[in-house]
Scaffold this active site. Structure first.
Site, short mmCIF file in Angstrom:
data_model
loop_
_atom_site.label_atom_id
_atom_site.label_comp_id
_atom_site.label_asym_id
_atom_site.label_seq_id
_atom_site.Cartn_x
_atom_site.Cartn_y
_atom_site.Cartn_z
N HIS A 26 0.80 -1.23 0.00
CA HIS A 26 0.00 0.00 0.00
C HIS A 26 0.83 1.28 0.00
O HIS A 26 0.27 2.37 -0.16
CB HIS A 26 -0.97 0.00 1.18
CG HIS A 26 -2.28 0.66 0.87
ND1 HIS A 26 -3.41 0.50 1.64
CD2 HIS A 26 -2.65 1.51 -0.14
CE1 HIS A 26 -4.40 1.19 1.12
NE2 HIS A 26 -3.97 1.82 0.04
N ASP A 44 -9.91 -0.24 3.94
CA ASP A 44 -8.72 -0.82 4.57
C ASP A 44 -9.02 -1.20 6.01
O ASP A 44 -9.80 -0.53 6.70
CB ASP A 44 -7.59 0.23 4.55
CG ASP A 44 -6.19 -0.36 4.65
OD1 ASP A 44 -6.01 -1.35 5.36
OD2 ASP A 44 -5.28 0.20 4.02
N HIS A 94 -6.67 -0.92 8.11
CA HIS A 94 -5.75 -0.03 8.81
C HIS A 94 -5.96 1.40 8.35
O HIS A 94 -6.46 1.65 7.24
CB HIS A 94 -4.30 -0.46 8.55
CG HIS A 94 -4.05 -1.91 8.78
ND1 HIS A 94 -4.21 -2.86 7.79
CD2 HIS A 94 -3.67 -2.58 9.90
CE1 HIS A 94 -3.94 -4.06 8.29
NE2 HIS A 94 -3.62 -3.93 9.56
N ASP A 99 -3.38 3.62 8.02
CA ASP A 99 -2.20 4.02 7.23
C ASP A 99 -1.85 5.48 7.43
O ASP A 99 -1.46 6.18 6.49
CB ASP A 99 -2.42 3.71 5.75
CG ASP A 99 -2.48 2.21 5.47
OD1 ASP A 99 -2.07 1.43 6.35
OD2 ASP A 99 -2.93 1.82 4.38
N HIS A 102 4.36 1.19 4.20
CA HIS A 102 2.99 0.89 3.78
C HIS A 102 1.98 1.26 4.87
O HIS A 102 0.77 1.24 4.61
CB HIS A 102 2.83 -0.56 3.32
CG HIS A 102 2.72 -1.59 4.41
ND1 HIS A 102 2.18 -2.84 4.20
CD2 HIS A 102 3.10 -1.57 5.72
CE1 HIS A 102 2.22 -3.54 5.31
NE2 HIS A 102 2.77 -2.80 6.24
N ASP A 106 -7.37 -1.78 -0.17
CA ASP A 106 -6.45 -2.78 0.37
C ASP A 106 -7.27 -4.06 0.58
O ASP A 106 -8.31 -4.02 1.24
CB ASP A 106 -5.86 -2.27 1.68
CG ASP A 106 -4.75 -3.15 2.23
OD1 ASP A 106 -4.84 -4.38 2.10
OD2 ASP A 106 -3.81 -2.60 2.81
N ASP A 113 -6.89 -6.34 2.52
CA ASP A 113 -7.09 -6.72 3.92
C ASP A 113 -8.27 -5.98 4.55
O ASP A 113 -8.62 -6.22 5.70
CB ASP A 113 -5.81 -6.57 4.75
CG ASP A 113 -5.41 -5.14 5.05
OD1 ASP A 113 -6.25 -4.22 5.03
OD2 ASP A 113 -4.20 -4.92 5.33
N GLU A 122 -1.95 -4.99 -2.03
CA GLU A 122 -1.62 -5.98 -1.00
C GLU A 122 -2.07 -7.40 -1.32
O GLU A 122 -2.27 -8.22 -0.42
CB GLU A 122 -2.18 -5.54 0.37
CG GLU A 122 -1.59 -4.23 0.91
CD GLU A 122 -0.16 -4.36 1.46
OE1 GLU A 122 0.37 -5.48 1.47
OE2 GLU A 122 0.40 -3.32 1.87
#
Length: 301
Positions: free
Chosen positions: A100, A123, A125, A127, A140, A228, A230, A273
């Site tokens: 990412h 996402d 996360h 980030d 990332h 992303d 994830d 990712e």
């Protein structure tokens, strides 16, 4: 549905983190049939291939708070120029990662074309780490912070301007792993976040309606999706480097993509990712391509 001229740009890099294999993500996505699927919907698709990613800089100073800084700067600069060129040619940039950290380059290439760009960050996360807050040094975990103008100067100033996006024009969807420093930045910067708590409580339809209406009220002149894999629950996307249980479902993700398509706001996208080494029979790349089908207007009837 508008038929688009889509320019695919692959970014085979794993410099933003430490788990090998994500540099093969663009190949896995292509292998899953993305070009054929987008063409079947009716879009014109030109695969630009992968940007060149150089080997590690020998003898580079290692900063534990900014791992592989030189390499990430190189990749981000090349990608920013490729995205910029695609927009100059009136094409829709569709970027495949890679980790990412590539969003640093994508947004650097986009930002100069829009006065009021909006970003949906799909996402697990946030980030939003900086060199001061990062628990790992992995870049990332920093691209959104960099893009709103926070972080190392060499990253922030790619293409010689900052910020790439206003923090109040950013919406994070699906967050469930947020570091303490990121929480503070979210409050300070006024970034809108829909965690899994909100998705569970309100439902994805309401979340997406709210997000789209919010961006319309802000009169964004472009909308970038940074997805992303994830962000989804690892049940559906096992081939990611930082899986977090309790994520967005497969069906909720498709609904979100369909609603973005219906909004008419989307002007660019990236999918990141996908790590084939960690995957199960290319399952994660197949999910990525299926989501692109929904995002670009695939219908059942």
């Amino acid at each position: 549905m508008n038929k688009l001229n889509i320019s695919i740009i692959g970014v085979p890099t794993d410099y933003g983190q430490t788990r090998r294999g994500v540099d093969m993500g663009p190949s896995a996505i292509r292998y899953a049939g993305v070009v054929e699927r987008l063409k079947a919907i009716g879009h014109t698709v030109e695969d630009q291939g992968d940007i060149r990613v150089s080997q590690k800089h020998e003898g580079a100073v290692i900063d534990k708070q900014l791992l592989n800084l030189e390499e990430v700067v190189d990749v981000s600069t090349s990608l920013a120029n490729s995205v910029h060129d695609a927009l100059e040619q009136k094409k829709f940039p569709l970027v495949f990662g890679g980790d990412h950290s590539i969003a640093i380059g994508t947004l650097a290439g986009l930002g100069s074309h829009y006065q009021n760009l909006g970003v949906i960050w799909f996402d697990a996360h946030a980030d939003l780490n900086t060199p001061e807050t990062t628990p790992s040094g992995n870049i990332h975990g920093m691209p959104l912070a960099v893009s709103v103008g926070l972080g190392h100067e060499r990253l922030v100033q790619i293409r010689n301007y900052a910020p790439k996006v206003k923090p109040e024009n950013v919406i994070i969807i699906g967050a469930r792993s947020v570091d303490p420093g990121e929480r503070e930045l979210i409050r300070e910067q006024g970034i809108k976040v829909y965690t899994m708590h909100e998705i569970d409580k309100l439902g994805m339809t309401t979340v997406m309606e709210d997000a789209i209406n919010y961006l319309k009220e802000r009169n964004v002149d472009g909308l970038h999706l940074s997805l992303d894999l994830d962000g989804l629950d690892p049940l559906y996307t096992p081939g990611v480097g930082t899986p977090v249980p309790g994520g967005i479902s497969y069906r909720e993700s498709h609904l979100a993509m369909e609603m973005l398509q219906d909004s008419g706001l989307l002007t660019s996208a990236e999918f990141v990712e996908v790590n084939p080494i960690l995957d199960e029979k290319n399952k994660t790349a197949n999910v990525a391509v299926a989501l692109m089908g929904s995002l670009f207007g695939e219908t059942l009837v």
